[in-house]
Design a protein around this motif. Structure first.
Motif, short mmCIF file in Angstrom:
data_model
loop_
_atom_site.label_atom_id
_atom_site.label_comp_id
_atom_site.label_asym_id
_atom_site.label_seq_id
_atom_site.Cartn_x
_atom_site.Cartn_y
_atom_site.Cartn_z
N VAL A 56 0.84 -1.21 0.00
CA VAL A 56 0.00 0.00 0.00
C VAL A 56 0.87 1.25 0.00
CG1 VAL A 56 -1.77 1.28 1.28
CG2 VAL A 56 -1.93 -1.20 1.11
N ALA A 57 1.93 1.26 0.83
CA ALA A 57 2.81 2.43 0.88
C ALA A 57 3.46 2.64 -0.50
CB ALA A 57 3.88 2.24 1.95
N GLY A 58 3.86 1.55 -1.14
CA GLY A 58 4.50 1.63 -2.47
C GLY A 58 3.54 2.21 -3.50
N GLU A 59 2.30 1.76 -3.44
CA GLU A 59 1.30 2.19 -4.43
C GLU A 59 1.10 3.71 -4.42
OE1 GLU A 59 -3.16 0.64 -5.59
OE2 GLU A 59 -1.90 -0.50 -4.23
N TYR A 60 1.16 4.31 -3.21
CA TYR A 60 0.86 5.74 -3.11
C TYR A 60 2.08 6.59 -2.72
CZ TYR A 60 -3.83 3.80 -3.11
OH TYR A 60 -4.95 3.11 -3.45
N SER A 61 3.26 5.97 -2.73
CA SER A 61 4.50 6.65 -2.31
C SER A 61 4.37 7.23 -0.90
CB SER A 61 4.88 7.78 -3.29
OG SER A 61 4.99 7.27 -4.56
N PHE A 62 3.81 6.47 0.01
CA PHE A 62 3.71 6.87 1.41
C PHE A 62 4.88 6.26 2.18
CE2 PHE A 62 -1.26 7.11 1.25
CZ PHE A 62 -1.18 8.36 0.65
N GLN A 63 5.12 6.81 3.37
CA GLN A 63 6.18 6.25 4.21
C GLN A 63 5.69 4.95 4.86
OE1 GLN A 63 7.63 9.10 7.08
NE2 GLN A 63 7.49 10.74 5.57
N LEU A 64 6.63 4.26 5.47
CA LEU A 64 6.33 2.94 6.02
C LEU A 64 7.13 2.74 7.29
CD1 LEU A 64 5.47 -0.11 5.04
CD2 LEU A 64 7.73 -0.11 4.01
N VAL A 65 6.53 2.15 8.34
CA VAL A 65 7.32 1.77 9.51
C VAL A 65 7.05 0.30 9.81
CG1 VAL A 65 7.50 4.04 10.65
CG2 VAL A 65 5.49 2.61 11.07
N ASN A 66 8.01 -0.36 10.45
CA ASN A 66 7.78 -1.78 10.74
C ASN A 66 7.55 -2.04 12.23
OD1 ASN A 66 10.32 -1.45 11.70
ND2 ASN A 66 11.33 -2.76 10.18
N LYS A 67 7.34 -0.95 12.97
CA LYS A 67 7.00 -1.09 14.40
C LYS A 67 6.05 0.02 14.76
CE LYS A 67 10.47 -3.47 17.04
NZ LYS A 67 11.81 -3.41 17.51
N LEU A 68 5.02 -0.30 15.55
CA LEU A 68 4.06 0.73 15.97
C LEU A 68 4.77 1.83 16.76
CD1 LEU A 68 1.09 1.64 16.17
CD2 LEU A 68 0.91 0.27 18.26
N ASP A 69 5.76 1.43 17.56
CA ASP A 69 6.49 2.40 18.40
C ASP A 69 7.11 3.53 17.59
OD1 ASP A 69 5.84 1.33 20.74
OD2 ASP A 69 7.74 0.26 21.08
N PHE A 70 7.56 3.19 16.35
CA PHE A 70 8.19 4.23 15.51
C PHE A 70 7.17 5.32 15.16
CE2 PHE A 70 11.27 0.79 13.86
CZ PHE A 70 12.08 0.98 14.98
N LEU A 71 5.92 4.88 15.00
CA LEU A 71 4.84 5.81 14.67
C LEU A 71 4.48 6.66 15.89
CD1 LEU A 71 3.13 6.00 12.05
CD2 LEU A 71 1.47 4.50 13.12
N LEU A 72 4.38 5.97 17.05
CA LEU A 72 3.95 6.65 18.27
C LEU A 72 5.02 7.59 18.83
CD1 LEU A 72 2.02 3.77 20.09
CD2 LEU A 72 1.19 5.43 18.43
N SER A 73 6.29 7.28 18.54
CA SER A 73 7.35 8.14 19.09
C SER A 73 7.75 9.24 18.11
CB SER A 73 8.57 7.30 19.47
OG SER A 73 9.03 6.64 18.31
N ASP A 74 7.14 9.27 16.92
CA ASP A 74 7.47 10.32 15.94
C ASP A 74 6.72 11.61 16.33
OD1 ASP A 74 7.62 12.05 13.81
OD2 ASP A 74 7.34 10.51 12.28
N PRO A 75 7.43 12.65 16.75
CA PRO A 75 6.74 13.86 17.22
C PRO A 75 5.97 14.59 16.12
CG PRO A 75 9.12 14.22 17.07
CD PRO A 75 8.90 12.78 16.78
N HIS A 76 6.26 14.25 14.85
CA HIS A 76 5.56 14.93 13.75
C HIS A 76 4.19 14.29 13.44
CE1 HIS A 76 9.04 17.34 13.10
NE2 HIS A 76 9.81 16.24 13.03
N VAL A 77 3.96 13.08 13.94
CA VAL A 77 2.66 12.42 13.68
C VAL A 77 1.62 13.04 14.59
CG1 VAL A 77 1.38 10.23 13.84
CG2 VAL A 77 3.70 10.24 12.88
N ASN A 78 0.55 13.62 13.99
CA ASN A 78 -0.50 14.28 14.78
C ASN A 78 -1.64 13.33 15.13
OD1 ASN A 78 0.39 15.94 12.31
ND2 ASN A 78 -0.02 17.52 13.84
#
Ligand code: NAD
Length: 344
Positions: free
Chosen positions: A45-67
């Motif tokens: 899905v990320a490839g199809e729309y050129s979106f970023q990808l993480v392989n751990k939920l923690d990376f998403l939750l600890s990213d201060p830019h994710v609102n």
């Protein structure tokens, strides 16, 4: 703005496609990050729309830019995933059914408030043009005195492993009824469950609800009825007109002008069918999911409550719990008494 999507199966991939379109349409200029337990799925899905990808939920939750993080995973995982998002101080969107218990739903609302973030639940039909138009017509009395509403959802699909049709399908129609009537709850709920394939989860339900002024609602839902292309229908019968919505056609409503007239004749009551041509009303096509995601962006941008807040989600879960209890006990339940008893 940076958005995280957790779970890109059937529905999450649809949500990713909508954000891709919103970006192309210039409505959204932020970034999207995808996470799924099945990495191959996230990659695709990320490839199809050129979106970023993480392989751990923690990376998403600890990213201060994710609102904001959208939870689009199976229902039984909603509570623990949404809890982690809220505790990380980010806004959250949770697909319907919000949770599988009212206790969990109330806890998520509490956590959102404690962490001063917004909580939105995927009650998609609140963003459906035809349902909004129907609500408007009911409000101005276009259908006459409201008599009853019938909601059907039929189709054939692999049964869910964590819930039956009450929590998966009826949850929407409970909310739709309350939304168009502008009430929080029905007065009573009487439900029946048909269990055929799995031990604990119903594949069919038939539910009747009553609202003030003797307005009745009837729900019939199943994923065991092989109707081609699915059927999702709402019929609202009034004393003057009947409105029919096919949810898969979000830009039209059919208004049937035919109705039954009551006449007094020689001291007795007779009934006559007033036949009139139906009228098809069309309006601009707006995809409900895209409208819902626009509402999510507005909620984050303005830090304001959406039309499908946690409280709306909690009420729908309460109604599902009451329906389950009614079906198990085989009796009609008074909603206010049930809520008072549970201190809700
Ligand atoms: N609003 C609507 O109209 C609508 C329509 C369909 C589905 N839904 C809801 O969306 C949710 C997902 O449904 P679906 O049909 O897409 O299911 P699905 O099984 O197709 O997809 C779920 C995805 O979540 C992933 N997943 C599971 N646990 C995870 C975890 N702990 N962390 C990260 N990823 C995880 C799975 O790998 C899978 O890719 C359900 O809650 C469903 O009720 C809503």
């Amino acid at each position: 703005m940076k958005i995280g999507i957790v779970g890109v199966g059937y529905w999450g991939a649809n949500i990713a496609r909508v954000f891709f379109e919103l970006k192309n349409e210039g409505y959204f200029d932020g970034e999207v990050v995808i996470y799924d337990l099945i990495q191959e799925r996230a990659k695709k899905v990320a490839g199809e729309y050129s979106f970023q990808l993480v392989n751990k939920l923690d990376f998403l939750l600890s990213d201060p830019h994710v609102n904001v993080v959208l939870i689009v995973t199976p229902s039984s995982t909603h509570f623990s995933l949404a809890k982690q998002v809220l505790e990380s101080g980010k806004h959250v969107f949770v697909e319907k059914p919000f949770t599988l218990s009212s206790k969990d739903a109330a806890e998520l609302i509490r956590l959102a408030s404690e962490n001063k973030v917004r909580l939105m639940v995927g009650h998609l039909f609140r963003y459906h043009q035809a349902l909004r138009e129907l609500k408007r017509r009911i409000k101005i009395g276009d259908l006459g005195k409201l008599l009853f509403m019938v909601a059907n959802k039929y189709g054939i699909g692999v049964p869910k492993e964590d819930s039956g049709v009450i929590f998966t399908l009826a949850v929407n129609d409970f909310d739709n009824f309350c939304y168009i009537l502008d009430v929080e709850y029905p007065e009573t709920i009487l439900a029946h469950r048909g269990i055929f394939l799995q031990e604990d989860y119903e594949e069919y339900t038939s539910i009747s609800v009553t609202f003030p002024h003797n307005v009745q609602g009837y729900l019939s839902e199943s994923w065991l009825i092989p109707i081609f292309g699915r059927r999702r229908e709402l019929i609202v019968v009034g004393s003057k007109k009947t409105a029919v919505i096919e949810f898969l056609k979000p830009n039209e409503i059919v208004i049937h002008n035919a109705h039954i007239k009551k006449l007094e004749k020689d001291d007795r009551m007779v009934f006559r069918v007033e036949k009139k041509e139906p009228q098809k009303i069309f309006f601009e096509y707006k995809e409900p999911l895209k409208e819902e995601m626009k509402a999510l962006l507005k909620m984050v941008k303005n830090n304001e409550e959406s039309e499908s807040s946690g409280v709306i989600g909690l009420r729908a879960i309460n109604m599902c719990e009451i329906a389950m209890e009614s079906a198990i006990l085989g009796k009609k339940i008074n909603v206010k008494e049930w809520l008072d008893e549970k201190n809700l």
